[in-house]
Scaffold this active site. Structure first.
Site, PDB file in Angstrom:
ATOM      1  NE  ARG A  96      -1.977  -2.318   3.259  1.00 16.46           N
ATOM      2  CZ  ARG A  96      -2.363  -2.760   4.455  1.00 16.46           C
ATOM      3  NH1 ARG A  96      -3.502  -2.312   4.984  1.00 16.46           N
ATOM      4  NH2 ARG A  96      -1.635  -3.629   5.130  1.00 16.46           N
ATOM      5  CB  THR A 154       2.208 -11.305  11.270  1.00 17.70           C
ATOM      6  OG1 THR A 154       0.879 -11.815  11.432  1.00 17.70           O
ATOM      7  CG2 THR A 154       2.131  -9.961  10.569  1.00 17.70           C
ATOM      8  CB  SER A 185      35.310  44.419  -3.759  1.00 17.55           C
ATOM      9  OG  SER A 185      34.843  44.792  -2.484  1.00 17.55           O
TER      10      SER A 185
HETATM   11  C1  UD1 Z   1      -1.321  -6.430  11.680  1.00 23.91           C
HETATM   12  C2  UD1 Z   1      -2.127  -7.395  12.570  1.00 23.91           C
HETATM   13  C3  UD1 Z   1      -3.395  -6.666  13.027  1.00 23.91           C
HETATM   14  C4  UD1 Z   1      -3.012  -5.399  13.773  1.00 23.91           C
HETATM   15  C5  UD1 Z   1      -2.096  -4.519  12.914  1.00 23.91           C
HETATM   16  C6  UD1 Z   1      -1.521  -3.404  13.773  1.00 23.91           C
HETATM   17  C7  UD1 Z   1      -1.752  -9.691  11.782  1.00 23.91           C
HETATM   18  C8  UD1 Z   1      -2.277 -10.823  11.006  1.00 23.91           C
HETATM   19  N1  UD1 Z   1      -2.477  -8.577  11.814  1.00 23.91           N
HETATM   20  O1  UD1 Z   1      -2.135  -6.157  10.524  1.00 23.91           O
HETATM   21  O2  UD1 Z   1      -4.122  -7.514  13.894  1.00 23.91           O
HETATM   22  O3  UD1 Z   1      -4.171  -4.685  14.111  1.00 23.91           O
HETATM   23  O4  UD1 Z   1      -0.968  -5.265  12.413  1.00 23.91           O
HETATM   24  O5  UD1 Z   1      -0.816  -2.447  13.002  1.00 23.91           O
HETATM   25  O6  UD1 Z   1      -0.686  -9.811  12.378  1.00 23.91           O
HETATM   26  N2  UD1 Z   1       5.199  -8.671   8.023  1.00 23.91           N
HETATM   27  C9  UD1 Z   1       6.230  -9.551   7.820  1.00 23.91           C
HETATM   28  N3  UD1 Z   1       6.026 -10.693   7.134  1.00 23.91           N
HETATM   29  C10 UD1 Z   1       4.810 -11.020   6.626  1.00 23.91           C
HETATM   30  C11 UD1 Z   1       3.745 -10.122   6.848  1.00 23.91           C
HETATM   31  C12 UD1 Z   1       3.973  -8.953   7.541  1.00 23.91           C
HETATM   32  O7  UD1 Z   1       7.354  -9.285   8.259  1.00 23.91           O
HETATM   33  O8  UD1 Z   1       4.692 -12.090   6.020  1.00 23.91           O
HETATM   34  C13 UD1 Z   1       5.470  -7.438   8.793  1.00 23.91           C
HETATM   35  C14 UD1 Z   1       5.266  -6.181   7.975  1.00 23.91           C
HETATM   36  O9  UD1 Z   1       6.485  -5.785   7.374  1.00 23.91           O
HETATM   37  C15 UD1 Z   1       4.808  -5.173   9.024  1.00 23.91           C
HETATM   38  C16 UD1 Z   1       4.147  -6.034  10.091  1.00 23.91           C
HETATM   39  O10 UD1 Z   1       4.573  -7.354   9.865  1.00 23.91           O
HETATM   40  O11 UD1 Z   1       5.891  -4.496   9.616  1.00 23.91           O
HETATM   41  C17 UD1 Z   1       2.630  -5.973  10.027  1.00 23.91           C
HETATM   42  O12 UD1 Z   1       2.197  -6.439   8.772  1.00 23.91           O
HETATM   43  P1  UD1 Z   1       0.997  -5.763   8.003  1.00 23.91           P
HETATM   44  O13 UD1 Z   1       0.810  -6.475   6.698  1.00 23.91           O
HETATM   45  O14 UD1 Z   1       1.159  -4.312   7.947  1.00 23.91           O
HETATM   46  O15 UD1 Z   1      -0.214  -6.167   8.972  1.00 23.91           O
HETATM   47  P2  UD1 Z   1      -1.572  -5.424   9.196  1.00 23.91           P
HETATM   48  O16 UD1 Z   1      -2.496  -5.755   8.084  1.00 23.91           O
HETATM   49  O17 UD1 Z   1      -1.351  -3.986   9.459  1.00 23.91           O
HETATM   50 CA    CA Z   2       0.420  -2.671   9.402  1.00 28.63          CA
END
Ligand code: UD1
Ligand code: CA
Length: 466
Positions: free
Chosen positions: A15, A80, A406
């Site tokens: 995004r 995550t 100057s």
């Molecule tokens: C996540 C949480 C959500 C929470 C929100 C808070 C999960 C499934 N959801 O959602 O409950 O409210 O954060 O901001 O955890 N990342 C990785 N590897 C991956 C996926 C993500 O390292 O495979 C890292 C991303 O770089 C980021 C963080 O994890 O720093 C969060 O990932 P993101 O995709 O932004 O999760 P959200 O949809 O925001």
């Molecule tokens: Ca996030």
């Protein structure tokens, strides 16, 4: 309690619509990852594992080498939960608890993380979750509680029922777990959800279902827990970090008549009784002394300014300014500039890779590059050091107390001895001895009555006033 932090930083950040990995975008002077790591460390957790994946090398190289910092690789990025699984082999065997923080929550403060750790240490919880009450919870995981108030699960927005979407208590993405409980729950994760990902948030439900105890701490200010997923949220985070920095400085004795108009990076220091007028940007490793007046529109990057200086509408980049200097308006100090005490650099003067001694003055319209200038020198308006011959750069040396008339050109390499004088309009190509007067320009010629001879008609018309 032995705690290791795990920072999730492998995601692409789709995004953000950027070539740069999301966690390397800057807010308030640091990358989001640096900011998160800084707060984790300030909360008292030294050992840290950063999980990298998208742009792994770039993310690794963005942090300085550190014996307490390890990197785990998540490739491909399957969510995550999968991300934290990759960190497990990097966690020391004697680790008792894991503090997990997302790399995209740069507003989380050390105080809140510390409160999370302290509450965890004081309770017998298997997992403690930092939650927040959000007026608009869209995009966040919702905290689902059982009838007795205990946490049952976290449901992601995309998997939530209409009723669950109404819940305003959200998961901030910061947690602390007993390490064995985390390990065991992670081994049971599945990806049976709307996004086909292994969610870390399911660990909460798994621990609760197995009879473990999940506790929560509500963040004191929901703003702190803002996750940055796009550039609108990035701007929000940056504005909040700049606001906090301004508040910190004002409470420490710095005057900011219009704090919202200044952008002062997190690392910057400013001494007491300095006044910073609107439009100033202080970036990176910049340190400003006390009693200074930054009289508006100064952009200062990685520079040091001594006490009691006055700066107006100027740009400083990797420059060192001694105490009592007067810079600008419209001055440009480039890398390698070192000014002594009480130096004056005035309007439309550019200084590069040069040392300028105490009390010397470059008041107007000059370029001084690759120069070693002594103290008490007066550089006349329009003086230029010609440092570049088209192939190489050469140095100019100017002794103490020299007076440069100057519109002088000093063609480097060239040295002007102590106390020497240079006549205005000179082009100096050879060294000048101490105490000498050098004049390097064509001798003035005068032709009497020239106008009359050249054009008698025009001269006559001028005389009669026609
Ligand atoms: C996540 C949480 C959500 C929470 C929100 C808070 C999960 C499934 N959801 O959602 O409950 O409210 O954060 O901001 O955890 N990342 C990785 N590897 C991956 C996926 C993500 O390292 O495979 C890292 C991303 O770089 C980021 C963080 O994890 O720093 C969060 O990932 P993101 O995709 O932004 O999760 P959200 O949809 O925001
Ligand atoms: Ca996030």
């Amino acid at each position: 309690m032995k705690i290791t932090a795990i920072i999730l930083a492998a995601g692409k950040g789709t995004r953000m619509k950027s070539r740069l990995p999301k966690v390397l975008h800057k807010a308030g002077g640091r990358t989001m990852l640096e900011q998160v790591l800084h707060e984790v460390r300030a909360a008292g957790v030294a050992d840290c594992c950063v999980v990298v994946g998208h742009g792994a090398d770039e993310v690794r190289q963005s942090l300085p080498p550190d014996e307490h910092l390890s990197f785990a690789l998540q490739e491909p990025q399957l969510g995550t939960g999968h991300c934290v699984q990759q960190a497990l082999p990097h966690i020391p065997a004697d680790c008792e608890a894991a503090l997990i923080v997302c790399g995209d929550t740069p507003l989380l403060t050390a105080q809140t993380l510390r409160a999370l750790i302290d509450k965890f240490a004081a309770t017998a919880a298997d997992g403690l979750l930092l939650t927040a009450q959000m007026a608009d919870p869209a995009g966040y995981g919702r905290v689902i509680r059982a009838t007795d108030g205990g946490v049952r699960a976290i449901v992601e927005e995309k998997d939530a029922t209409p009723a669950e979407k109404l819940v305003t208590e959200i998961n901030t993405g910061a947690y602390i777990f007993k390490f064995p409980a985390l390990q065991s729950a992670l081994s049971h994760l599945t990806n049976a959800n709307a996004q086909g990902e292994y969610y870390l948030t399911d660990v909460i439900g798994l621990i609760a279902a197995a009879g473990g105890h999940i506790d929560t701490l509500t963040a004191p200010d929901p703003v702190e827990t803002t996750g940055v997923n796009d550039r609108v949220q990035l701007a929000f985070a940056a504005a909040e970090l700049y606001r906090r920095k301004a508040v910190e400085l004002m409470l420490a004795g710095v005057t900011l008549p219009d704090p919202a108009s200044c952008y002062i990076d997190q690392q910057v220091t400013v001494g007491q009784d300095t006044i910073i007028y609107p439009g100033c940007q202080l970036r990176g490793e910049t340190h400003i002394g006390s009693g200074c007046l930054l009289d508006g529109d100064c952009i200062i990057t990685d520079s040091t300014v001594g006490d009691n200086c006055k700066l107006t509408k100027c740009v400083l980049d990797q420059a060192e300014v001694g105490p009592g200097a007067n810079i600008g308006p419209f001055a440009y100090l480039r890398p390698g500039t070192r000014l002594g005490q009480g130096v004056k650099i005035g309007d439309f003067a550019e200084i590069k890779n040069s040392v300028i001694g105490d009390g010397s003055k470059v008041p107007h319209l000059s370029y001084i590059g690759d120069t070693d200038m002594g103290s008490g020198v007066n550089v006349g308006c329009g003086t230029i050091t010609c440092n570049y011959d088209g192939v190489n750069k050469h140095r100019t040396t100017i002794g103490d107390g020299v007076f440069i008339g100057s519109n002088t050109n000093l063609v480097a390499p060239v040295a002007v001895g102590e106390g020497a004088f240079i006549g205005a309009g000179s082009t100096i190509t050879r060294d000048v001895a101490a105490g000498a007067l050098a004049v390097g320009r064509a001798k003035q010629k005068e032709i009497a009555g020239w106008a009359e001879q050249a054009s008698p008609k025009a001269a006559a018309a001028k005389k009669s006033g026609k």
